[in-house]
Motif scaffolding. Structure first.
Motif, mmCIF file in Angstrom:
data_model
loop_
_atom_site.group_PDB
_atom_site.id
_atom_site.type_symbol
_atom_site.label_atom_id
_atom_site.label_comp_id
_atom_site.label_asym_id
_atom_site.label_seq_id
_atom_site.Cartn_x
_atom_site.Cartn_y
_atom_site.Cartn_z
ATOM 1 N N ARG A 54 0.849 -1.188 0.000
ATOM 2 C CA ARG A 54 0.000 0.000 0.000
ATOM 3 C C ARG A 54 0.887 1.241 0.000
ATOM 4 N NH1 ARG A 54 -5.432 0.442 -0.113
ATOM 5 N NH2 ARG A 54 -5.765 -1.620 0.715
ATOM 6 N N LEU A 64 -2.762 0.498 -4.064
ATOM 7 C CA LEU A 64 -2.005 -0.743 -3.959
ATOM 8 C C LEU A 64 -1.030 -0.843 -5.119
ATOM 9 C CD1 LEU A 64 -4.903 -3.194 -3.113
ATOM 10 C CD2 LEU A 64 -3.063 -2.525 -1.606
ATOM 11 N N GLY A 93 -7.573 -0.443 -5.465
ATOM 12 C CA GLY A 93 -7.838 -1.375 -4.381
ATOM 13 C C GLY A 93 -8.039 -2.765 -4.939
#
Length: 94
Positions: free
Chosen positions: A9, A15, A24
């Motif tokens: 992250r 990400l 995500g």
């Protein structure tokens, strides 16, 4: 199979996995200039997988009911349950 801990992250909350940035898990993104139209960092349980799907040269015409029904029947979309497969994401886009 990769695990959730393999995706890092960033400070902005995105990400990063294998050099690609995603909003995500389970959120498809466009891949301009790529071999496929979309890419998604799919997660099912603790397993993750980078899934690419879609023909970049074809347009999706899901607003035409006959085409939508034909696509979903041809790909057996009612049985696509595994998030780690391109078929699941292609059916979800339709």
């Amino acid at each position: 199979m990769a695990r959730s801990k393999d995706a890092k992250r960033t400070e902005g909350g995105r990400l990063t996995y294998r050099g690609e940035s995603f909003a995500g898990f389970n959120k498809p993104k466009r891949t301009p200039g790529g071999r496929k139209k979309f890419a998604v960092l799919a997660r099912q349980g603790d397993e993750i997988k980078l899934v690419r799907f879609g023909d970049p040269d074809m347009k999706i015409k899901k607003n035409i009911p006959a085409r939508r029904a034909n696509f979903r029947a041809r790909h057996s979309c009612d049985t696509a349950k595994n998030k780690l497969t391109p078929r699941y994401w292609s059916c979800k886009a339709w």
